[in-house]
Scaffold this active site. Sequence first.
Site, PDB file in Angstrom:
ATOM      1  N   SER A 170      15.724 -41.759  50.814  1.00 40.46           N
ATOM      2  CA  SER A 170      14.983 -43.009  50.677  1.00 40.46           C
ATOM      3  C   SER A 170      15.560 -43.872  49.544  1.00 40.46           C
ATOM      4  CB  SER A 170      13.523 -42.657  50.404  1.00 40.46           C
ATOM      5  OG  SER A 170      12.801 -43.787  50.103  1.00 40.46           O
ATOM      6  N   ASN A 171      15.788 -43.265  48.392  1.00 40.13           N
ATOM      7  CA  ASN A 171      16.253 -44.088  47.258  1.00 40.13           C
ATOM      8  C   ASN A 171      17.640 -44.661  47.529  1.00 40.13           C
ATOM      9  OD1 ASN A 171      18.364 -42.667  45.307  1.00 40.13           O
ATOM     10  ND2 ASN A 171      17.079 -41.072  46.158  1.00 40.13           N
TER      11      ASN A 171
ATOM     12  N   GLU B 159       8.075 -35.830  50.631  1.00 39.29           N
ATOM     13  CA  GLU B 159       7.284 -36.155  49.446  1.00 39.29           C
ATOM     14  C   GLU B 159       5.961 -36.820  49.835  1.00 39.29           C
ATOM     15  OE1 GLU B 159       9.179 -38.559  46.305  1.00 39.29           O
ATOM     16  OE2 GLU B 159       7.172 -39.347  45.948  1.00 39.29           O
TER      17      GLU B 159
ATOM     18  N   CYS C 159      19.601 -37.638  39.319  1.00 38.57           N
ATOM     19  CA  CYS C 159      18.490 -37.936  38.412  1.00 38.57           C
ATOM     20  C   CYS C 159      17.996 -36.627  37.792  1.00 38.57           C
ATOM     21  CB  CYS C 159      17.365 -38.584  39.202  1.00 38.57           C
ATOM     22  SG  CYS C 159      16.802 -37.498  40.526  1.00 38.57           S
TER      23      CYS C 159
ATOM     24  N   HIS D  63       8.322 -38.363  55.517  1.00 38.99           N
ATOM     25  CA  HIS D  63       9.085 -37.901  54.349  1.00 38.99           C
ATOM     26  C   HIS D  63       8.349 -36.746  53.660  1.00 38.99           C
ATOM     27  CE1 HIS D  63      11.052 -37.973  50.418  1.00 38.99           C
ATOM     28  NE2 HIS D  63      12.003 -38.730  50.933  1.00 38.99           N
TER      29      HIS D  63
ATOM     30  N   HIS E  30      17.798 -34.875  49.520  1.00 38.06           N
ATOM     31  CA  HIS E  30      18.403 -35.484  50.700  1.00 38.06           C
ATOM     32  C   HIS E  30      19.890 -35.742  50.493  1.00 38.06           C
ATOM     33  CE1 HIS E  30      14.258 -36.826  52.333  1.00 38.06           C
ATOM     34  NE2 HIS E  30      14.618 -35.635  52.774  1.00 38.06           N
TER      35      HIS E  30
END
Length: 403
Positions: free
Chosen positions: A314-315, A178, A53, A176, A83
């Site tokens: 996570s994504n 973030e 991204c 996490h 990650h």
Amino acid sequence: MKNFNVPEFYRSPLIHKVRQFQKERDPKRKDTLPALLRLDDLEFILPRHFGFCYGVENAIDIAFSAVEENKGKRVFLLSQMIHNPGVNQDLQNHGVRFLQDTDGKPLFNLDELVSEDVVIIPAFGAPVQTLEKLKNKGVDILKYNTTCPFVERVWKKAEQIGKSDCTIVVHGKYSHEETRSTFSRVVQYAPAAIIVLNMEEAQRLEPYIMLQKSQEEFESEFKGKFSKGFDIHRHFQKLGVVNQTTMLASETQEIADYFRRLMIKKFGESEILSHFSDTRDTLCYATHENQEATLQLLNVQADMAIVAGGYNSSNTTHLAELLEKKFPVYFVADSQSIHNDYIECFDLGKQGIIQKPWNSRSVKRIIITGGASCPDALLDRIIHKIWQIRGNPTMPEPFIGLA
Ligand code: SF4
């Protein structure tokens, strides 16, 4: 979108062809139709959106520049930059050292840092207290700050609703990076804040919001997840929800709707505007696009799905979760995980690595995708590995079209 200087070894000529096909077919990114990549009798289906991204390319560009521009100096990463174990390892191979592990545990004594040291701030951002410590050591925290602008957007949103006297619910994983960074900022503006992982955890707050259970029970049940001084009598008066940028969109919406309903139950429909701040989810564009494109894959036929990325991403995890609704999913970290009769992969239910059998000979149609921290080169290696495992000679010219 801005072009970043990403090392060539993360690119893939094969995957580039797929991207080029989609770009020419749908230049304005209006649909989410998946692509088909056919190699003789073996077909791969790739979603409309996948892989690196904006925030990850930006972080990689800055991090490799930091290495290049500071030869002879000590270069540190505050924690994993993104990650993806491969990318983190590449940076370590270039001499970069980690100051903390992914849970924030120290790997290097911050007191030993000197102002000449270079510290790269990861794409997830960093808690304000950590940044303060670095500043006190004289470290320049702005020069190689790779914090993603979409994470900063969440911080701005949280500031805005926090200043309107809203207690903020952060939908995220409390360990996490973030979420820890977001939480550290949220508590500066909002009267109070709490982190919830999922709908089940959100529902466990109901008896405290409705004051049916005590403050002591709240503190014990949600230990480590709420801000200092959180008082269930004062801080469940007005709520607003923000999320970690990479959560499941549908779940954030369900959680926000749930709290809205609870506040109506507590204060009445006519009073809701004073007790609930209606935020849309704060997912980033990449999470949104990747999840939409993955949902579209549920309309195709395939024998199995391979999801590539870091197991703590996570994504990527959410892409695997979505695909599990229809396909046997193999969540892999690298092409080396793929063997003749089994694939070493992460099992979401067991939360551990397993050896899952597969029949490499009989499989004909494979969905393949990667999360926002997965380079195209990794998908390329997986495709080549599968092609070779099936005993095939050199790869033919692929056919690329719509699935
Ligand atoms: S997944 Fe989203 S928030 Fe995270 S780095 Fe990428 S663009 Fe930024």
